[in-house]
Motif scaffolding. Sequence first.
Motif, short mmCIF file in Angstrom:
data_model
loop_
_atom_site.label_atom_id
_atom_site.label_comp_id
_atom_site.label_asym_id
_atom_site.label_seq_id
_atom_site.Cartn_x
_atom_site.Cartn_y
_atom_site.Cartn_z
N ASP A 1 -4.38 -13.90 10.77
CA ASP A 1 -4.06 -13.96 12.20
C ASP A 1 -5.36 -13.96 13.00
O ASP A 1 -6.30 -13.27 12.63
N GLU B 1 -2.26 -10.93 18.70
CA GLU B 1 -2.17 -12.16 17.90
C GLU B 1 -2.02 -13.41 18.77
O GLU B 1 -1.14 -13.49 19.61
N THR C 1 -1.32 -17.61 13.73
CA THR C 1 -1.09 -17.21 12.34
C THR C 1 -1.29 -18.45 11.48
O THR C 1 -0.84 -19.54 11.84
MG MG Z 1 2.39 -14.53 13.34
#
Ligand code: MG
Length: 427
Positions: free
Chosen positions: A342, A350, A353
């Motif tokens: 991430d 975040e 990803t």
């Molecule tokens: Mg994610």
Amino acid sequence: MSFVPIRKILDGCCEDQKVALRGWVYRKREGKQTVFLIIRDSSGIIQCPVKKESKAWSQAEKVTIESSLTLEGTVKKDTRAPGGWEIVTEKISIIGLAELFPITKSQSEEFLRDVRHLWLRSRRMNLVMKVRSEVQRFTHEFFKRQEFVEVSPPMFITSACEGGSTLFGLKYFDQNMYLTQSAQLYLEILIYSLEKVYCVAPSFRAEKSRTIRHLTEYWHIEAEQAFADMKDLMLLEEELMAYICRRTVESCKREFEELAADISKLASVKTPFPKITYTEAIEKLNAKQFKIEWGDDLGYEEEKALADNFGKPFFIHDYPKQIQAFYCKTPKDNPQLAMSTDMLVPRIGEISTGGAREDDKEKLVARLKEMGLREKDYDWYIDLRRYGTVPHVGFGMGLERLLTWMLDLENIIDAIPFPRTVRRFYP
Ligand code: MG
Ligand code: 4AD
């Protein structure tokens, strides 16, 4: 006479010249001898004083906020005017006389969200939308320079990419289908022909959480690359991020200034980004006030604490397999881990990803079973491992999360013109 964009006048194109403008009345202030109209067009706002003796006086008196008009006058330098210039107005033609405009000063955020279709005319939203457009342009520019091929994934899909709990279901004639959560699985199909592919497309999440970083419909920057590993992936992601930041600093100085957003944090984004493992992240958190067991997922509070500490974008990689999706590859020497990463940024946590995809057919099938997914729903996906499988990686980054961070927006809903959340889907 042709119409001059306001920005050009503010840049000094037309001192003492006669010009024509077209736009809308942004503000109006009435004095005994002068009416001050502030006119806006797509490019900026400018003060247009109308004197009592001018032919435009009666129109100036009549015109209301948000009326559309054309206007003629002489450009004058005036340090007291906002932006340093004004147009001494001689003629006004009203195109559409506006009814009483519902947005006035100091209204609640809630109200502005209810009248989003009108609030999008505000200077603030105008500027945010321009930066958004530029960030999209630089994203495409980056991938084209890196020789990625832009592809178009479907929005109607038959099986989940990111777990059933956030899938939007719908009736597709007599069948049940879903709205896509990620183009990843379709990009994986296309690497077997094009090797390096990307797209910028909507993703949908039936996401009930009301946070500053969740939408139910967002735009997803996704890429997939054949014959590549985790190192290549993190390099690609950090280079994309650095490229977007650098180009935006060059191109959107004015927008950042007017929005009072801090552009220096973009200017200081440099590769390589810091990289820590999940295990190291947990140790850092547990050294503070957190109590996290190895294997727990990181929530917003944890991500934010780590990211605020770094103060710039960084990666966490090598997550526990148990908290990652079915398609993640596991390293040979440690079957407990997923080759997943991430990217996090301050305040938001975040923003992307990515990872290596399981390219071994048997392992993939075993993983689907382990997660209680039906093999037949993923038959075409397994085919990709049957016919000429290759190691490959890819990632997805939320465009609105990126913008929320870049522009210091309080909430992700201001990064998109027509936000969709649990509670908001109008207009
Ligand atoms: Mg994610
Ligand atoms: O972490 P996510 O769920 O990963 C995937 O969808 C992968 N299949 C991507 C890939 O490898 N191609 O979503 C990726 C990113 C998140 O990091 C976040 O930036 C954004 O998508 N995102 C959201 N943005 C706004 N609202 C939501 N509800 C979001 N959910 C995810």
